[in-house]
Design an enzyme around this catalytic site. Structure first.
Site, PDB file in Angstrom:
ATOM      1  N   GLU A 275      -6.060  17.760  28.235  1.00  0.00           N
ATOM      2  CA  GLU A 275      -4.916  16.917  28.569  1.00  0.00           C
ATOM      3  C   GLU A 275      -3.942  16.928  27.400  1.00  0.00           C
ATOM      4  O   GLU A 275      -4.361  16.861  26.236  1.00  0.00           O
ATOM      5  CB  GLU A 275      -5.306  15.435  28.774  1.00  0.00           C
ATOM      6  CG  GLU A 275      -6.033  15.071  30.028  1.00  0.00           C
ATOM      7  CD  GLU A 275      -6.350  13.577  30.106  1.00  0.00           C
ATOM      8  OE1 GLU A 275      -7.179  13.214  30.957  1.00  0.00           O
ATOM      9  OE2 GLU A 275      -5.802  12.771  29.324  1.00  0.00           O
ATOM     10  N   GLU A 324       1.834   8.181  38.642  1.00  0.00           N
ATOM     11  CA  GLU A 324       0.790   7.514  39.424  1.00  0.00           C
ATOM     12  C   GLU A 324       1.022   5.998  39.377  1.00  0.00           C
ATOM     13  O   GLU A 324       0.757   5.351  38.372  1.00  0.00           O
ATOM     14  CB  GLU A 324      -0.591   7.884  38.883  1.00  0.00           C
ATOM     15  CG  GLU A 324      -0.888   9.379  39.002  1.00  0.00           C
ATOM     16  CD  GLU A 324      -2.176   9.773  38.296  1.00  0.00           C
ATOM     17  OE1 GLU A 324      -3.258   9.428  38.803  1.00  0.00           O
ATOM     18  OE2 GLU A 324      -2.094  10.419  37.242  1.00  0.00           O
TER      19      GLU A 324
END
Length: 351
Positions: A275, A324
Site C-alpha cells: 500500500e 470509500e
C-alpha cells in the site's frame, strides 16, 4: 541411397522445425516474464463504500486502464468470480479477525480449498497476505505466523507453491529507528514478533509486504520534513546517507526497512509495497493537486528502484481504487484514484 538421403533431409527439417518452435516458445515465455516484471504497479481494491460499482465493472475498469495487479482484503465471492479469466494478478488478504481460526491446520486447509484452489484455474493469485498491519502487542499477533505456516502447507498440498507465495503486510511503525535509512532496525518490541516471520519468508522465497506512506511520515513531522521530499519533487538530494543519496521520502522509508532486514539476517529478502497513497482531502496537505503529484511520481519512480536496490523495479500497490464513504470521516474516505462513479480523480498512466 536416395531414400536414405531424403529421410535424412526430412529428419533435419523436423529437427529444425522443432528447434524453431522451442525457441519461439522460449521467447514467448521470456517476453511474458519481462512484461510481468515491467508491470510493477497494482491498485488496492477496498469495498468500504455503499456507492461503489459492481465487481464486474471494477475488473473492467482495471483492464481498461491497463492495471495488471490488484490487492483485495478478503476472499469476497463476487470479487473472485469477477476476476476469473481477467489475467489480473491478485494479492488475496486474510482479515485479521480470521487469524485465530487459521492458526488451526484444518481450518486453514479448508480456507485455502474454498478461497484459493476453487478459483486457481483461472484467477492469478500472486500472494496471500496473512493479516494486515498486525502489531506485536495486538491480541492476534500470536496467530500470524501459525496461520502463515498452515496456509503455506495447504498451498503446497494443492501444488500451487510455485505460483503463490504466503506473506503478511506490515507497516513502518515496527521500525525502532529509520533515520538515516542505513540505521533502519526493528524495535526491541517488534523483533521477537517479526524475526520468525522473516525466517519463514526466507525459507519459502516469499517477499515481505509493507505498507509505506510518506504522507503519514510527513504530517507527523512537518517541521523536519519538506512537502517536496514527500511528493518526489525535491530538485536534488535531501538526505545523504553514506554512499546513498535520497531525493524522496518513499525511498528513505523503504531503504530503512531493507536495512532492518539486513540487520535481521535477511539481506536478500525482497519487499513488495502493498500500500502507498495520498489523500485528496480531509487533513493536512490533503489536496487533489498534492495527491495527483504523489501518485504520478510514485508510478514513474517505482520502475527505478531505491538507492539500496537501484535498477530493481518496486512492485507497488496504490491505495486505493476508490474513495470509500463508509470509512472513518476525514482523510480515510479520500484515498481513491477513481471516484465511485468510475471517473478518474487524476490523470494517471498505470501500465
Amino acid at each position: 541411397m536416395g531414400g536414405f538421403s531424403s529421410k535424412l533431409e526430412s529428419s533435419r527439417l523436423n529437427t529444425s522445425m522443432a528447434m524453431t518452435t522451442i525457441l519461439l516458445l522460449f521467447g514467448l515465455v521470456i517476453s511474458r516474464l519481462t512484461l510481468s516484471d515491467a508491470q510493477s504497479i497494482g491498485v488496492c481494491y477496498g469495498k468500504n463504500g455503499n456507492n461503489l460499482p459492481s465487481d464486474q465493472e471494477v475488473v473492467s475498469l482495471f483492464k481498461t486502464n491497463g492495471i495488471g495487479r490488484v490487492r483485495i482484503y478478503d476472499p469476497n465471492r463476487d470479487t473472485l468470480e469477477a476476476l476469473r479469466g481477467s489475467n489480473i494478478e491478485v494479492i488475496l488478504g486474510v482479515p485479521n479477525d480470521n487469524l485465530p481460526a487459521l492458526a488451526g491446520a484444518s481450518a486453514a486447509a479448508t480456507w485455502v480449498q474454498n478461497n484459493v484452489v476453487a478459483y486457481s484455474s483461472n484467477v492469478r493469485f500472486r500472494y496471500i497476505a496473512v493479516g494486515n498491519e498486525v502489531h506485536p502487542g495486538d491480541a492476534n499477533a500470536q496467530y500470524v505466523l501459525p496461520a502463515m505456516q498452515n496456509i503455506h502447507a495447504a498451498i503446497v498440498s494443492a501444488n500451487l507453491q510455485g505460483q503463490i507465495k504466503v506473506s503478511t503486510a506490515i507497516d513502518t511503525t515496527l521500525l525502532g529507528s529509520s533515520y538515516p535509512p542505513s540505521d533502519g532496525s526493528f524495535s526491541a518490541g517488534a523483533t521477537p514478533y517479526i524475526n520468525p516471520i522473516i525466517n519463514f519468508l526466507k525459507t519459502n522465497g516469499a517477499p515481505l509486504l509493507a505498507n509505506v506512506y510518506p504522507y503519514f511520515s510527513y504530517t507527523g513531522n512537518p517541521q523536519s520534513i519538506a512537502l517536496s521530499y514527500a511528493l518526489f519533487t525535491s530538485p536534488g538530494v535531501v538526505v545523504q546517507d553514506g554512499q546513498y543519496g535520497y531525493q524522496n521520502l518513499f525511498d528513505a522509508l523503504l531503504d530503512s526497512l531493507y536495512a532492518a532486514l539486513e540487520k535481521s539476517g535477511a539481506p536478500n529478502l525482497n519487499i513488495v509495497v502493498s500500500e502507498s497513497g495520498w489523500p485528496s482531502e480531509g487533513g493536512t496537505a490533503a489536496t487533489v493537486e498534492n495527491a495527483g503529484t504523489f501518485y504520478r511520481n510514485l508510478i514513474n519512480h517505482a520502475k527505478q528502484g531505491t538507492p539500496r536496490r537501484s535498477g530493481q523495479a518496486i512492485e507497488t500497490y496504490l491505495f486505493a481504487m476508490f474513495d470509500e464513504n463508509l470509512k472513518a470521516a476525514g482523510i480515510e474516505q479520500h484515498f481513491g484514484v477513481f471516484l465511485p462513479n468510475k471517473q478518474p480523480k487524476y490523470q494517471l498512466t498505470f501500465g
